[in-house]
Design an enzyme around this catalytic site. Structure first.
Site, short mmCIF file in Angstrom:
data_model
loop_
_atom_site.label_atom_id
_atom_site.label_comp_id
_atom_site.label_asym_id
_atom_site.label_seq_id
_atom_site.Cartn_x
_atom_site.Cartn_y
_atom_site.Cartn_z
N GLY A 28 39.98 41.50 39.87
CA GLY A 28 40.60 42.99 40.31
C GLY A 28 42.13 42.70 40.76
O GLY A 28 42.60 41.75 41.03
N GLY A 29 42.21 43.68 41.76
CA GLY A 29 43.40 43.53 42.50
C GLY A 29 43.75 42.60 43.64
O GLY A 29 44.80 42.33 43.88
N GLY A 69 75.51 27.14 26.15
CA GLY A 69 75.11 28.06 27.53
C GLY A 69 74.17 27.32 28.33
O GLY A 69 74.30 27.37 29.57
N ALA A 70 73.41 26.26 27.90
CA ALA A 70 72.64 25.36 28.87
C ALA A 70 73.21 24.52 29.74
O ALA A 70 72.94 24.31 30.80
CB ALA A 70 71.58 24.69 27.76
C1 HXC Z 1 29.89 43.68 48.36
C2 HXC Z 1 29.55 42.00 47.02
C3 HXC Z 1 30.57 42.09 46.14
C4 HXC Z 1 31.34 43.03 46.41
C5 HXC Z 1 29.71 40.24 45.54
N1 HXC Z 1 28.68 40.71 46.56
N2 HXC Z 1 30.74 41.00 45.36
N3 HXC Z 1 29.13 42.72 47.84
N4 HXC Z 1 31.00 44.07 47.37
N5 HXC Z 1 32.33 43.31 45.80
C6 HXC Z 1 27.66 40.23 46.88
C7 HXC Z 1 26.30 40.34 46.02
O1 HXC Z 1 25.86 41.70 46.25
C8 HXC Z 1 25.43 39.29 46.48
O2 HXC Z 1 24.79 39.75 47.74
C9 HXC Z 1 26.35 38.05 46.99
O3 HXC Z 1 27.50 39.00 47.25
C10 HXC Z 1 26.64 37.13 46.06
O4 HXC Z 1 26.85 37.85 44.83
P1 HXC Z 1 26.16 37.38 43.33
O5 HXC Z 1 26.49 38.49 42.47
O6 HXC Z 1 24.69 37.03 43.78
O7 HXC Z 1 27.08 35.92 43.10
P2 HXC Z 1 27.36 35.45 41.55
O8 HXC Z 1 26.40 35.43 40.58
O9 HXC Z 1 27.97 34.16 42.02
O10 HXC Z 1 28.60 36.37 41.25
C11 HXC Z 1 29.61 36.71 41.71
C12 HXC Z 1 30.45 37.58 41.13
C13 HXC Z 1 29.87 39.08 41.46
C14 HXC Z 1 30.96 37.51 39.95
C15 HXC Z 1 31.75 37.73 42.18
O11 HXC Z 1 28.95 39.27 42.60
C16 HXC Z 1 30.36 39.93 41.03
O12 HXC Z 1 30.75 40.46 39.71
N6 HXC Z 1 30.85 41.19 42.00
C17 HXC Z 1 31.53 42.38 41.98
C18 HXC Z 1 32.79 41.92 41.56
C19 HXC Z 1 33.63 43.24 41.76
O13 HXC Z 1 33.45 44.03 40.49
N7 HXC Z 1 34.55 43.51 42.76
C20 HXC Z 1 35.41 44.69 42.63
C21 HXC Z 1 36.56 43.93 41.95
S1 HXC Z 1 37.86 45.37 42.10
P3 HXC Z 1 23.52 39.08 48.07
O14 HXC Z 1 22.98 39.96 49.29
O15 HXC Z 1 22.51 39.24 46.95
O16 HXC Z 1 23.74 37.67 48.22
C22 HXC Z 1 38.70 44.86 43.51
C23 HXC Z 1 39.80 46.04 43.59
C24 HXC Z 1 40.65 45.63 44.68
O17 HXC Z 1 38.45 44.03 43.95
C25 HXC Z 1 41.87 46.43 44.52
C26 HXC Z 1 42.99 45.93 45.61
C27 HXC Z 1 44.22 46.82 45.07
#
Ligand code: HXC
Length: 510
Positions: A169-170, A404-405
């Site tokens: 993501g971001g 040019g290079a």
């Molecule tokens: C809160 C999160 C989290 C998040 C993971 N966790 N991502 N909690 N916010 N963004 C937590 C899970 O709930 C879990 O908690 C623990 O972290 C580990 O995650 P798992 O899923 O068990 O691990 P894994 O299987 O290794 O997968 C990792 C992952 C997946 C691929 C990163 O967790 C995932 O897809 N997370 C969401 C990613 C996402 O969509 N993020 C937002 C992106 S947009 P527990 O308690 O069970 O251990 C963004 C916008 C930014 O970031 C913009 C800026 C301008």
């Protein structure tokens, strides 16, 4: 009193445990180190000073008030690498997946502000699920606060990002603004939208590794500057890179003790250029033979291999190297190589790192792919970068410098300080055959005549002396003496002073 001290130690122990032993074990089972272990490997032993160990998030939505971890998923502070100061943040995947909350972002911003104020680089170890979903816009705001600091720090202190887990993501945009991105193979990935969203929107089926793994970003997208086998190797290599860099834009790069002779003559370089002007040779050999102890830290090794970029030391001082590579696409300039080299030249110029340019370039790559892709604009980036650079610039033309290079590759006309050529240099508008076919188009049906014209053109232009007569080449040097000549040239430029006209900022063709 004793009780209070024990309470502090107990609190510290709890903070050091991050998300708990179970999650630490999961992290290890993936072949990854924890946030704190990474800091231990990266920094000098015992040098780490931590900030904000007890910071906790303030979210009360979705039951978050019951899920508090001291430190809130990121370890921040400062320490040293080979005795030189660096600020660091290391995201802790064991705490809510290293996700970024408002307070987590605040911790990163704090050390970035200190880095800018105190003139020391920032290294970010990224391992995060992105914005803390439970916090919504507060987390997004936190990201933007970090981005803003990345922008302000750019060109002030070196910024290095190491991607050691997910970065999606971001979240990818903070590393993207920093000077260097390194990834760990098979355990890290970066993308703006993940495989599921890609499938929904474009119907493409792709794995996370294919979409944003280390291989993709070092060979295809050029988002990352290098990839390493595991956490340990990545951290050791970052230490190695750090040693080449100055702490900030007001300091010169460090001078290290060296064990190589400053008067080393390399007789083998006299035969580096093959007899056949179209035969390739490996430019790495020249770079290594010039460098102190043959040490070359290559940047973007796997991308646009027709140009080499990286750091060496000459007599202990850091020098940035840009070199055409005749082994790939005959060393021509194209969109990718121009972008790669331009960014590197600008980094060197921003941080007072002198630039050595080794030239063997037959010109820009022709073709519709290049023209439609905007080679004019991308080639102009490199031209612009060299033209604006005020750091010491030493150029050696080993063989071809066509068209040019020739101008672009740190020529005298772009304020090259020392422009050397080997006797094997050919400095001309283009290769002899192409040139005669244009000038003597009416003789095209007569092979003998064309051969005679080509020979004549070669004799007149396939050498460095026409350029030397005009002073565009300062001296034609023996290949074997190149290290000595180049090192002396840079030594003579240590007090160089040159500045560009005042401007708010330039408008490089982006
Ligand atoms: C809160 C999160 C989290 C998040 C993971 N966790 N991502 N909690 N916010 N963004 C937590 C899970 O709930 C879990 O908690 C623990 O972290 C580990 O995650 P798992 O899923 O068990 O691990 P894994 O299987 O290794 O997968 C990792 C992952 C997946 C691929 C990163 O967790 C995932 O897809 N997370 C969401 C990613 C996402 O969509 N993020 C937002 C992106 S947009 P527990 O308690 O069970 O251990 C963004 C916008 C930014 O970031 C913009 C800026 C301008």
């Amino acid at each position: 009193m004793q009780n209070i001290l024990e309470q502090l130690e107990a609190r510290r122990d709890s903070a050091r445990l991050g998300g708990g032993q179970r999650r630490i074990d999961i992290q290890h089972s993936k072949g990854k180190l924890t946030a704190r272990e990474r800091i231990e490997v990266l920094l000098d032993e015992g040098s780490f000073e931590e900030f904000d160990m007890f910071v906790a998030h303030r979210c009360v939505d979705f039951g978050m008030e019951k899920q508090k971890y001291p430190g809130d998923g990121v370890v921040t502070g400062w320490g040293t690498i080979n005795g030189r100061m660096v600020y660091i943040y290391s995201q802790d995947f064991t705490v809510l997946g290293g996700s970024l909350s408002e307070t987590h972002a605040g911790k990163i911003c704090k050390i970035m502000d200190m880095a800018i104020k105190n003139g020391a680089p920032v290294i970010g170890l990224n391992d995060s699920g992105g914005a803390r979903i439970q916090e919504g816009v507060a987390a997004l705001g936190g990201y933007a606060d970090v981005f803003q600091r990345n922008v302000l720090a750019s060109g002030v202190v070196p910024q290095i990002s190491v991607i050691m887990g997910p970065c999606a993501g971001g979240a990818v945009y903070s590393p993207a603004i920093t000077d260097f991105i390194f990834m760990v193979k098979d355990s890290s990935y970066m993308f703006v939208t993940g495989p599921d969203v890609v499938k929904t929107v474009t119907n493409e089926v792709v794995t996370a590794e294919e979409l944003g793994g280390a291989r993709t970003h070092t060979t295809k997208s050029s988002v990352a500057d290098g990839a390493f086998e595991n956490d340990m190797e990545a951290l050791f290599e970052v230490r190695r890179l750090f040693d080449f860099l100055p702490l900030n834009n007001r300091e010169k790069p460090p001078v290290r003790p060296y064990f190589d002779s400053h008067s080393r003559i390399e007789n083998s370089l006299d035969t580096l250029i093959p007899d056949n002007a179209n035969a390739p040779y490996d430019m790495h050999e020249l770079v290594r033979k010039l460098a102190d102890e043959g040490d070359f830290f290559e940047i973007q090794k796997e991308f646009a291999k027709n140009i080499l970029t990286g750091f060496i030391r000459l007599e202990g001082s850091t020098v940035g190297v840009v070199a055409n590579q005749p082994m790939v696409l005959a060393g021509c300039l194209d969109i990718d190589s121009s972008r790669k080299a331009a960014r590197f030249v600008r980094f060197c110029d921003a941080f007072e790192i002198p630039i050595l340019t080794l030239v063997d370039v037959p010109g820009f790559l022709p073709g519709t792919t290049q023209e439609f892709g905007g080679v004019i604009k991308h080639g102009a980036k490199l031209l612009f970068a060299y033209g604006e650079a005020t750091v010491p610039k030493v150029t050696v033309i080993t063989r071809k410098a066509y068209g040019g290079a020739y101008d672009v590759m740190a020529s005298k006309h772009l304020r090259g300080d020392f422009n050397y050529a080997w006797p094997t240099a050919e400095i001309a508008v283009m290769g002899a055959k192409g040139a005669t076919e244009i000038i003597y188009r009416s003789d095209l049906g007569d092979a003998d005549k064309i051969a005679a014209h080509t020979k004549d053109y070669e004799e007149r232009f396939a050498n460095p002396f026409v350029a030397a007569e005009r002073g565009f080449i300062d001296e034609v040097i023996m290949p074997r003496n190149t290290r000595v000549r180049v090192a002396r040239a840079f030594a003579s430029l240590r007090n160089k002073q040159l500045s560009n006209p005042w401007k708010k900022h330039d408008n490089i063709p982006l």
